[in-house]
Write an enzyme that holds these catalytic residues in place. Sequence first.
Site, short mmCIF file in Angstrom:
data_model
loop_
_atom_site.label_atom_id
_atom_site.label_comp_id
_atom_site.label_asym_id
_atom_site.label_seq_id
_atom_site.Cartn_x
_atom_site.Cartn_y
_atom_site.Cartn_z
CB SER A 180 -0.95 -0.03 1.20
OG SER A 180 -1.83 1.07 1.17
CB THR A 181 1.36 4.00 2.44
OG1 THR A 181 -0.04 4.18 2.62
CG2 THR A 181 2.05 5.34 2.47
CG HIS A 207 -4.08 -1.06 -0.56
ND1 HIS A 207 -3.88 -1.03 0.79
CD2 HIS A 207 -4.52 -2.31 -0.85
CE1 HIS A 207 -4.21 -2.21 1.31
NE2 HIS A 207 -4.59 -3.00 0.33
CG ASP A 304 -5.56 -5.89 2.39
OD1 ASP A 304 -6.18 -6.94 2.62
OD2 ASP A 304 -5.40 -5.41 1.25
#
Length: 360
Positions: A180-181, A207, A304
Site C-alpha cells: 500500500s503506502t 492499494h 490487509d
Amino acid sequence: MIKVLVIDDSALMRRLLAQILCAAQGFEVVTARNGGEALAMLDTVAPDVITLDIAMPDMDGLACLDQIMVHRPCPVVMISAMTPDRPRETLEAMALGAVDVIAKPNGAVSLEIDALAHDLVERVRTASRARISPALRLRERIRARTAARTTALFATRPQIVSRTPAPQHDTQGVVIVGCSTGGPAALDVVLTALPADFPWPVVIAQHMPASFTGALAQRLDRICALDVSEVRRTTPLLAGHAYIGRGSGDIVLARRDQAIVAMPAPSSAAHLWHPSVDRLVESALRVIPAPLLAGVLMTGMGADGAAAMTELRARGGHTLAEAAGTATVWGMPGTLVAQGGASDVLPVHDIAAALVAHVR
C-alpha cells in the site's frame, strides 16, 4: 499534534483541505500558494507532512517535491486532478519520494470535497508515521549541501530492459505480493531484481485508485525484465510475467480449463482496502496448493493481507514480510510478523533474491 503544510495554487482548495484537517482534530495546518513560497517556509514551519498539488504555475509539484526531498526530506502526499498525464506524473512523484497519492474530485470541488474528507484525513495521518529512508536522494542532498549542482533523479533512471523471453507455459506456482503506502517504490526494487526467466508469475495487489494502476504497470514494464501488465480481463498466468490488479476494484485467481487465471472483480464490501490482498490470497488458496504459493507483504498502512498470509503459512506456504527498517509504513508487514505469519522478515532489497532461491 500533526503539523501539515498544504501547498496548492487554488485558494479554494487550500481552504477546503485546511477545513477538513482542522475539523478532524489533531492537525495544525499551514498553507502555501505555490512551490517557491513553500520551499521558503520549510525550515520555519518544519512540517510533519506535506500535501502537494502537481499542477501549479511557475514551479510545478514535481519540481517542488524534488527540492523538498533534497533539502528537507518529509512525508509528502500528492493531491492530483485526473487528466491523461496525471498518472504518469504521479508515479514520477512517487519515484522522487512521495509516499502516497490522493485523486482530487472530478466535478465541482466545493460540492464533492466531502467524498475526499475521510480518505484525506486517514492518508495524511498515516503519512505522518511514514519513515523516510536516510538513503533517499542521499547523493543529491550531499551535493546540494556542498553547493554543487544537484543531479536530477530522472537522468539516472533505469533504461528500457532487454528481455530474454521466458518459457510460455502454464504456471505450477504463484507469487502473491501485497503493498500500500510506499508500495510503488518497493515494487521497483523487487520486480527489477527478478530475472526474465523467473519461473512463477507474480500477482500484485497494490492499494491505489484505478486511474493509477495502468500507468504503474506501464512504468514497471519499461524497467523490468519481467513483462508487467494491469489485469483488465480474465488473463492466464504465465512464467516471466507480473500482473497488477486494477485499482479501486479487486483481483482474484481462479481455474479455467486447468489453467490458473487472474480476473478483475468488483471491490468487496467485506474488505476495507482495494485491491484487497486478503481477497487475492484467499482466492489463490482455493485453486492452488499452499506449498506452491509464496506471499510477500510489503509497506502499507493497516493490516490487509496479514490474516490470509498467516493462513497461507499455516497451510504450508512460504511468506515474506518486509522489515521495519526499509518499510515506509510498517503496518501490513508488521501485523503479519506480530501474528506469527511470516516465514522470513527481510529488507526490501533482499526479497527478490529470497524469492529466486525459494522458487528454484
